[in-house]
Design an enzyme around this catalytic site. Structure first.
Site, PDB file in Angstrom:
ATOM      1  N   HIS A 152      34.396  44.049  45.821  1.00 13.82           N
ATOM      2  CA  HIS A 152      35.216  44.674  44.785  1.00 13.82           C
ATOM      3  C   HIS A 152      34.754  44.072  43.328  1.00 13.82           C
ATOM      4  O   HIS A 152      34.490  44.749  42.444  1.00 13.82           O
ATOM      5  CB  HIS A 152      36.655  44.482  45.050  1.00 13.82           C
ATOM      6  CG  HIS A 152      37.615  44.888  44.145  1.00 13.82           C
ATOM      7  ND1 HIS A 152      38.533  45.842  44.151  1.00 13.82           N
ATOM      8  CD2 HIS A 152      37.873  44.723  42.757  1.00 13.82           C
ATOM      9  CE1 HIS A 152      39.066  46.263  43.183  1.00 13.82           C
ATOM     10  NE2 HIS A 152      38.702  45.310  42.203  1.00 13.82           N
ATOM     11  N   GLU A 153      34.495  42.615  43.520  1.00 10.74           N
ATOM     12  CA  GLU A 153      34.303  42.100  42.329  1.00 10.74           C
ATOM     13  C   GLU A 153      32.973  42.182  41.620  1.00 10.74           C
ATOM     14  O   GLU A 153      32.415  42.285  40.686  1.00 10.74           O
ATOM     15  CB  GLU A 153      34.463  40.490  42.357  1.00 10.74           C
ATOM     16  CG  GLU A 153      36.081  40.311  42.892  1.00 10.74           C
ATOM     17  CD  GLU A 153      37.050  41.152  41.715  1.00 10.74           C
ATOM     18  OE1 GLU A 153      36.593  41.270  40.728  1.00 10.74           O
ATOM     19  OE2 GLU A 153      37.956  41.082  42.229  1.00 10.74           O
TER      20      GLU A 153
HETATM   21 ZN    ZN Z   1      39.273  45.232  40.036  1.00  8.03          ZN
END
Ligand code: ZN
Length: 195
Positions: A152-153
């Protein structure tokens, strides 16, 4: 609640962030950025944050998972997600490689898309390489929820949001998702959504 976190619609969340020149990592200015990111993540609270989310177009991410953030999950949910305590970690100029073929699908949210969640398919296990907060090379191979946070990051550093990857029919507000699917095994969630 998400004070200081840039919200979806802002260009900084959609542009590719820049690599950090390694020689700047020890500088007071860069160290202050890391401290601000960790502070913002904890206050939100969230389990990860990328620099573009505080308006800084650099390829930096932080993550941390704590017992108190898992308090609303049932033992089954924790186990399915392979959610574990992760002490704070920093990755600068990260590169991410999937390990194996296995993918897993769970609800995911984002501090920059405040108030919503959707199902996202992610690699179960990944290896991330980059520099740590001291500028030293670091590699981490990990599976389960921390692997999801990393994907996600790292996406954030490339201008990608989870809403680009989610199963769109699963998208909902956090209260609705929680009321409808909280505590349920993911197989039942998928069935109910016809996925
Ligand atoms: Zn996020």
């Amino acid at each position: 609640m998400e004070a200081g976190v840039v919200q979806v619609g802002a260009p900084v969340l959609r542009n590719k962030a820049e690599d950090v020149p390694p020689e700047t990592i020890p500088s007071a200015e860069f160290q202050a950025l890391l401290a601000k990111m960790i502070d913002t993540m904890r206050k939100a609270p969230g389990v990860g944050l990328a620099a573009p989310q505080i308006g800084v177009p650099m390829r930096v991410l932080v993550l941390e998972d704590r017992e108190e953030l898992m308090a609303s999950l049932s033992p089954l949910e924790k186990q399915e997600r392979e959610r574990v305590v992760v002490p704070v970690r920093v990755f600068i100029n990260p590169t991410l490689t999937p390990i194996g073929e296995e993918k897993v699908t769970f609800f995911e949210g984002c501090l920059s898309v405040a108030g919503y969640a959707g199902l996202v398919e992610r690699w179960r296990e990944v290896e991330v390489s980059g520099l740590d907060e001291k500028g030293q090379p670091v590699t981490w191979r990990v599976k389960g929820w921390p692997a999801r946070i990393l994907q996600h990051e790292v996406d954030h550093t490339n201008g990608t949001l989870y809403i680009d990857r989610m199963l769109t029919r699963s998208f909902g507000t956090l209260p609705q998702v929680k009321a409808r699917f909280g505590g349920k095994p993911i197989v039942d969630v998928r069935k109910e959504l016809g996925l």
